[in-house]
Motif scaffolding. Structure first.
Motif, mmCIF file in Angstrom:
data_model
loop_
_atom_site.group_PDB
_atom_site.id
_atom_site.type_symbol
_atom_site.label_atom_id
_atom_site.label_comp_id
_atom_site.label_asym_id
_atom_site.label_seq_id
_atom_site.Cartn_x
_atom_site.Cartn_y
_atom_site.Cartn_z
ATOM 1 N N VAL A 1 0.877 -1.172 0.000
ATOM 2 C CA VAL A 1 0.000 0.000 0.000
ATOM 3 C C VAL A 1 0.909 1.214 0.000
ATOM 4 C CG1 VAL A 1 -1.827 1.182 1.209
ATOM 5 C CG2 VAL A 1 -1.724 -1.293 1.254
ATOM 6 N N HIS A 2 0.964 1.918 -1.152
ATOM 7 C CA HIS A 2 2.003 2.919 -1.360
ATOM 8 C C HIS A 2 2.003 4.037 -0.350
ATOM 9 C CE1 HIS A 2 2.712 1.796 -5.832
ATOM 10 N NE2 HIS A 2 3.133 0.897 -4.976
ATOM 11 N N ARG A 3 0.824 4.500 0.002
ATOM 12 C CA ARG A 3 0.779 5.696 0.848
ATOM 13 C C ARG A 3 0.944 5.368 2.322
ATOM 14 N NH1 ARG A 3 -1.086 10.418 -0.626
ATOM 15 N NH2 ARG A 3 -2.156 10.625 1.334
ATOM 16 N N SER A 4 0.971 4.076 2.664
ATOM 17 C CA SER A 4 1.148 3.719 4.071
ATOM 18 C C SER A 4 2.640 3.598 4.382
ATOM 19 C CB SER A 4 0.460 2.398 4.378
ATOM 20 O OG SER A 4 -0.927 2.522 4.214
ATOM 21 N N LYS A 5 2.939 3.683 5.688
ATOM 22 C CA LYS A 5 4.324 3.528 6.103
ATOM 23 C C LYS A 5 4.755 2.086 5.915
ATOM 24 C CE LYS A 5 3.832 6.716 9.740
ATOM 25 N NZ LYS A 5 3.545 6.618 11.147
ATOM 26 N N VAL A 6 6.070 1.893 5.817
ATOM 27 C CA VAL A 6 6.615 0.547 5.665
ATOM 28 C C VAL A 6 6.155 -0.340 6.815
ATOM 29 C CG1 VAL A 6 8.771 -0.753 5.798
ATOM 30 C CG2 VAL A 6 8.586 1.217 4.295
ATOM 31 N N ILE A 7 6.210 0.191 8.054
ATOM 32 C CA ILE A 7 5.873 -0.650 9.195
ATOM 33 C C ILE A 7 4.403 -1.061 9.168
ATOM 34 C CG2 ILE A 7 5.435 1.318 10.712
ATOM 35 C CD1 ILE A 7 7.162 -1.048 12.578
ATOM 36 N N THR A 8 3.542 -0.155 8.664
ATOM 37 C CA THR A 8 2.118 -0.502 8.560
ATOM 38 C C THR A 8 1.928 -1.626 7.556
ATOM 39 O OG1 THR A 8 1.718 1.833 8.909
ATOM 40 C CG2 THR A 8 -0.168 0.495 8.308
ATOM 41 N N ASN A 9 2.671 -1.541 6.442
ATOM 42 C CA ASN A 9 2.593 -2.605 5.447
ATOM 43 C C ASN A 9 3.016 -3.937 6.036
ATOM 44 O OD1 ASN A 9 1.868 -1.981 2.544
ATOM 45 N ND2 ASN A 9 3.074 -0.182 3.076
ATOM 46 N N VAL A 10 4.079 -3.909 6.862
ATOM 47 C CA VAL A 10 4.548 -5.161 7.454
ATOM 48 C C VAL A 10 3.530 -5.672 8.468
ATOM 49 C CG1 VAL A 10 6.399 -6.221 8.786
ATOM 50 C CG2 VAL A 10 6.933 -4.513 7.066
ATOM 51 N N LEU A 11 3.013 -4.750 9.284
ATOM 52 C CA LEU A 11 2.044 -5.146 10.311
ATOM 53 C C LEU A 11 0.784 -5.752 9.686
ATOM 54 C CD1 LEU A 11 2.340 -2.235 12.858
ATOM 55 C CD2 LEU A 11 2.629 -4.648 13.359
ATOM 56 N N ALA A 12 0.474 -5.339 8.453
ATOM 57 C CA ALA A 12 -0.711 -5.888 7.786
ATOM 58 C C ALA A 12 -0.655 -7.408 7.734
ATOM 59 C CB ALA A 12 -0.836 -5.306 6.382
ATOM 60 N N GLY A 13 0.556 -7.969 7.810
ATOM 61 C CA GLY A 13 0.689 -9.416 7.840
ATOM 62 C C GLY A 13 0.030 -10.062 9.047
ATOM 63 N N ARG A 14 -0.241 -9.251 10.093
ATOM 64 C CA ARG A 14 -0.865 -9.804 11.301
ATOM 65 C C ARG A 14 -2.389 -9.724 11.247
ATOM 66 N NH1 ARG A 14 1.845 -13.396 13.826
ATOM 67 N NH2 ARG A 14 0.730 -13.149 15.790
ATOM 68 N N LEU A 15 -2.939 -9.166 10.172
ATOM 69 C CA LEU A 15 -4.386 -8.895 10.159
ATOM 70 C C LEU A 15 -5.215 -10.166 10.338
ATOM 71 C CD1 LEU A 15 -4.728 -6.116 7.467
ATOM 72 C CD2 LEU A 15 -5.064 -5.934 9.917
ATOM 73 N N GLY A 16 -4.672 -11.305 9.913
ATOM 74 C CA GLY A 16 -5.418 -12.546 10.090
ATOM 75 C C GLY A 16 -5.502 -12.965 11.548
ATOM 76 N N TYR A 17 -4.643 -12.368 12.382
ATOM 77 C CA TYR A 17 -4.610 -12.756 13.792
ATOM 78 C C TYR A 17 -5.353 -11.751 14.662
ATOM 79 C CZ TYR A 17 -0.933 -16.055 12.513
ATOM 80 O OH TYR A 17 -0.229 -17.077 11.949
ATOM 81 N N VAL A 18 -5.206 -10.438 14.356
ATOM 82 C CA VAL A 18 -5.788 -9.446 15.261
ATOM 83 C C VAL A 18 -7.301 -9.410 15.105
ATOM 84 C CG1 VAL A 18 -3.760 -7.974 15.320
ATOM 85 C CG2 VAL A 18 -5.544 -7.538 13.643
ATOM 86 N N VAL B 1 10.101 -5.602 1.827
ATOM 87 C CA VAL B 1 8.965 -5.305 2.703
ATOM 88 C C VAL B 1 7.886 -6.361 2.499
ATOM 89 C CG1 VAL B 1 7.163 -3.648 3.275
ATOM 90 C CG2 VAL B 1 9.434 -2.839 2.689
ATOM 91 N N GLY B 2 7.672 -6.736 1.222
ATOM 92 C CA GLY B 2 6.682 -7.774 0.914
ATOM 93 C C GLY B 2 7.022 -9.085 1.625
ATOM 94 N N ILE B 3 8.323 -9.422 1.642
ATOM 95 C CA ILE B 3 8.727 -10.665 2.324
ATOM 96 C C ILE B 3 8.519 -10.522 3.828
ATOM 97 C CG2 ILE B 3 10.724 -12.101 2.861
ATOM 98 C CD1 ILE B 3 11.679 -11.634 0.014
ATOM 99 N N ALA B 4 8.870 -9.358 4.370
ATOM 100 C CA ALA B 4 8.683 -9.146 5.812
ATOM 101 C C ALA B 4 7.205 -9.275 6.172
ATOM 102 C CB ALA B 4 9.201 -7.766 6.203
ATOM 103 N N ARG B 5 6.331 -8.762 5.287
ATOM 104 C CA ARG B 5 4.890 -8.874 5.533
ATOM 105 C C ARG B 5 4.475 -10.348 5.579
ATOM 106 N NH1 ARG B 5 1.250 -5.805 1.333
ATOM 107 N NH2 ARG B 5 2.077 -7.344 -0.095
ATOM 108 N N ALA B 6 4.996 -11.130 4.642
ATOM 109 C CA ALA B 6 4.665 -12.556 4.634
ATOM 110 C C ALA B 6 5.198 -13.230 5.896
ATOM 111 C CB ALA B 6 5.235 -13.211 3.384
#
Lengths: 250, 612
Positions: free
Chosen positions: A91-108, A154-159
């Motif tokens: 997600v271009h306009r989001s911060k890198v850390i937000t993009n990485v954290l999105a990987g947790r969305l299935g858990y939160v 970043v994509g790998i970190a998200r995964a």
């Protein structure tokens, strides 16, 4: 163990993207999926986490039938399957850390997502993953300020944030130059060898296949035309996979 | 490929026919719109045009205090037969005076009026005062006198046809400005109204934007296309809405009564307002753990559901208490704050709004919750139960749901048109709805996912398009009837129009976002809500801001004319002055509109550049 049984996908327009494909992937294997553009590689990977609904056939992962899973079950299955994309899909306009954290969305809990809140442990974990892929200092920049190679990391970190048991990589290096391609592939290899995560990776270049993959499946017009070790792809097999006019490069 | 561009006679004829048809249509248009330059040439029109244009060029903004020098000079019209002279008033060399030559004339003759000792460079009317009363306010004539540096003027004047045996008068009234210029009453009224106009636009834009955002998501094709549910789930959700709304309304009203019975003691209010969010927060933290790896047991989930229900009730109690406190505090503040009493007024009104919308909010929330809960139940049911069981369940549920929906529509028709025949407005529609539901249940496969998202999308789009085609001015007429003449009606009309047009523009932006991030977020196991928050919203922020500002521009423009139909703002004043032919005042208002619109234009484009 991932078992694909008689998988078929016919799109609304009548295009048969996958035609009765069956194969198995043991846990911890690095499987390369090769084939021409339009041969059904992306469709195959997306059927595994049901971003695309298969028309027929079964996908069974560790005894659980993914194709028959309900919406709730699908959420729990998906969060164990990381995915890396050709165009990174940050997600271009989001911060890198937000993009990485999105990987947790299935858990939160979705209710807390409304307030954009992640647990403290997740934030620490996200910083660790960024460190692991070597871009810890970029955490609070916007994602579109990063170069292509950095975005894919970043994509790998998200995964990785998903604590995946399996990673689906859809041509992860096709938009990158050869040097970056090797660096990204090394990260995937690291995840595969050190964390014991199965990796299903579609690739274009055979030298990458030889260098990184344990096993290869090849698709041509939706049909499985080869299954075996990378070294078994000789000139005859090559012509079968890529067509008679193809020439080997690289 | 063959070259098709060769000119054939048939093509030429076609072009010729088209041109001819276009000309005929255009000619008819001339007749319909009454294009007629004859009017423009008529002298009356031109004279009025010049007069109005000159008035418009002099907006009534500043004025001076004026002092007048008035001199009356007696005259006989016609000259007396006995040759007597009008008495010449006495004057000394320093006072202003006038001299007439000749001293008496017949009606219609020219007389020369010469003035001396007036203040230099002053202007004013020169009039004939009929009748023998020097204080008569009726005056005749058109001449203007203008003094030179010595305070002298010479004007020829035609004496009107008013004869009398008594003495009549010529009056010179020369005026000059003194002191510094100050604002006219018109300027002050215009200022008040232009402020009202700007705030009208502001409120309408804010209300419209807030409500348009959620609407834009359900009017976006790419988000709704993937929403599919089995029939069981759909019919249960449909049933959930009315039942939930009813339950929610009763529950929230009960909470409201509880809150009212506690009274409007400020300290109790304050304590409730402080305590209820804390309680709600603690309850939520307990009931909604941030992350859960394993599925909780059934009892735990039931307990959590109960706690969440309690939290919701506590929150609504807090809202009621907040409204009560805001209203009482607002009243006190309004009385004690003096020139800042508008803050108290605002507080009171906000409290009132909260008190009014809380039950509606509660009812809607309960409806939505129950609907989605039942929908999930239906989803799970249709995944687990055997096909034959689902088929029977579908037959029953869909019939009831169809009957409920059409029955409610029938009741709406009854309310609107007062038919008073339950056969047509209740039982009939219910039977038709039940039949349609039954048909749907029979025709569809029991576990098939139906594209309910596209149905909702189509209904929303149709609704938006229909409402958007009603001009804000027309809406204002309706709201003027509903809430009375004034800016509030304008806010409602502009707000409603803003909602529907922004929802359309916004949803088009949602449809044009990149699909990649959406796919990536979905692949992590995020549900629909999370996908919207993390993949859709970050992508649509810039276009949303840009469209909101564009709408703000439009609303400022619209709010300047919404007063024409009683919607408040400067339009009311403008229309009034145009109708009173007071063009100089109208000109001041037009000037104000131009300045405000241009300023807003500039500010919004500057902001837009900065944000995006």
């Amino acid at each position: 163990m991932l078992q694909i049984k008689n998988l078929t996908k016919i799109y609304d327009g009548g295009v048969k993207a996958l035609d009765n494909v069956s194969f198995e992937v043991p846990d911890g294997q690095f499987l390369a999926v090769i084939g021409l553009s339009g041969s059904g590689k992306s469709t195959l990977l997306r059927c595994i986490n049901r971003l695309i609904e298969p028309t027929e056939g079964q996908i069974i992962w560790n005894g659980e039938d993914i194709t028959a899973a309900s919406q709730d079950e699908m959420r729990r299955i998906r969060r164990k399957i990381g995915m890396v994309f050709q165009h990174f899909n940050l997600v271009h306009r989001s911060k890198v850390i937000t993009n990485v954290l999105a990987g947790r969305l299935g858990y939160v809990n979705p209710a807390w997502s409304l307030l954009n809140r992640f647990p403290k442990e997740d934030i620490e974990k996200a910083l660790q993953q960024l460190k692991r892929v070597g871009i810890a200092e970029k955490a609070y920049q916007r994602a579109d300020e990063l170069s292509g190679g950095q975005q894919q990391r970043v994509g790998i970190a998200r995964a990785l944030m998903q604590d995946p048991k399996m990673v689906l990589a859809d041509e992860p290096v096709a938009s990158l130059d050869p040097v970056l391609a090797h660096s990204i592939m090394t990260h995937l290899e690291d995840i595969n060898k050190n964390d014991g995560v199965s990796v299903l990776c579609s690739l274009h270049f055979l030298d990458l296949v030889h260098r990184y993959a344990d096993r290869v499946v090849a698709l041509n017009e939706g049909k499985l035309v080869f299954e075996g070790l990378p070294k078994d792809i000789d000139d005859k097999k090559f012509k079968e996979i890529y067509g008679r006019d193809a020439e080997r490069v690289g | 490929m063959k070259n098709n561009k060769k000119a054939s006679p048939w093509n030429s004829i076609k072009v010729g026919l088209f041109s001819l048809l276009a000309m005929v249509i255009f000619a008819y248009g001339f007749q319909i719109t009454k294009v007629n330059l004859e009017e423009l040439r008529s002298e009356n029109r031109q004279e009025s045009l010049v007069r109005v244009t000159r008035a418009l060029a002099k907006p009534e903004i500043f004025e001076y205090e004026q002092v007048e020098e008035i001199v009356n000079f007696p005259i006989y019209v016609p000259c007396p037969t006995d040759g007597s002279q009008a008495p010449v008033p006495e004057h000394n060399a320093t006072e202003p005076y006038i001299v007439l030559t000749p001293s008496c004339v017949n009606p219609g003759e020219i007389i020369e009026v010469e003035g001396f000792n007036f203040a230099p460079f002053t202007v004013g009317p020169l009039r004939f005062i009929p009748g023998s009363d020097v204080t008569n306010v009726v005056s005749l004539g058109r001449e203007n006198a203008e003094t030179d540096a010595d305070g002298h003027f010479l004007v020829s004047m035609k004496i009107p046809d008013r004869t009398s045996d008594d003495v009549q008068y010529i009056r010179a009234t020369l005026r000059r400005n003194v002191g510094s210029p100050h604002f006219t009453q018109t300027a002050r009224d215009t200022w008040n109204k232009i402020v009202e106009t700007v705030f009208l636009a502001l409120l309408a834009t804010v209300f419209g934007t807030v409500l348009a955002i959620p609407l834009s998501f359900i009017a976006a094709r790419n988000l709704m296309k993937t929403v599919k549910s089995p029939l069981t789930s759909i019919s249960l959700s449909v049933l959930g809405w009315p039942i939930g709304i009813l339950i929610g309304f009763i529950a929230v009203r009960w909470v409201g009564n509880l809150s009212a019975s506690i009274g409007s003691n400020a300290w109790v209010n304050l304590a409730s307002i402080l305590l209820s969010p804390i309680l709600a927060w603690i309850g939520l933290r307990w009931a909604l753990p941030q992350e859960e790896i394993n599925r909780p047991s059934q009892t735990v989930r039931l307990e959590r559901l109960g706690v969440i229900l309690l939290v919701v009730l506590v929150s609504f109690y807090g809202l009621f208490q907040l409204a009560s406190l805001a209203m009482s505090a607002g009243k006190n503040l309004e009385a004690s704050l003096g020139s800042f009493s508008f803050l108290g007024y605002f507080l009171f009104q906000v409290g009132d709004i909260v008190a009014i919308i809380t039950p509606a909010l509660g009812a809607l929330a309960a409806g939505g919750t129950l609907s989605s809960f039942l929908g999930r139940l239906g989803q799970q049911g249709s995944e687990r139960l055997p096909v034959s069981g689902i088929k029977i369940l579908n037959l029953i549920l869909t019939t009831v749901a169809g009957a409920t929906v059409l029955g409610l529509v029938g009741q709406l028709v009854e309310w609107l048109y007062q038919i008073g025949e339950p056969m047509y407005t209740l039982w009939g529609p219910m039977a038709v709805g039940a039949g349609l539901g039954l048909l749907l249940a029979i025709l569809s496969k029991p576990k098939e996912s139906l594209p309910i998202g596209m149905v909702i999308y189509s209904i929303t789009r149709t609704f938006l398009n229909a409402l958007r085609s009603v001009e804000a001015l027309v809406m204002a007429i309706v709201f003027v009837i509903a809430v009375g003449i004034g800016p509030f009606a304008g806010v409602m009309a502009l707000g409603l129009h803003t909602i529907v047009s922004l929802a359309k523009l916004y949803s088009e932006q949602v449809e044009s976002i990149l699909a990649g991030p959406l796919e990536a977020i979905e692949a992590t196991g995020a549900n629909r809500l999370q996908t919207i928050i993390y993949a859709v919203i970050p992508q649509i922020v810039p276009p949303y801001i840009s469209y909101t500002m564009y709408r703000w521009d439009i609303n400022v423009r619209m709010s300047t004319i919404i007063g024409f139909v009683g919607g408040g703002g400067i339009g009311f004043l403008l229309q009034q002055n145009i109708n009173l032919l007071n063009y100089r005042a109208a000109s001041a208002q037009m000037l104000a509109i131009a300045i405000v619109v241009a300023t807003m234009d500039y500010i919004s484009s500057a902001l837009r550049e900065k944000v995006i």
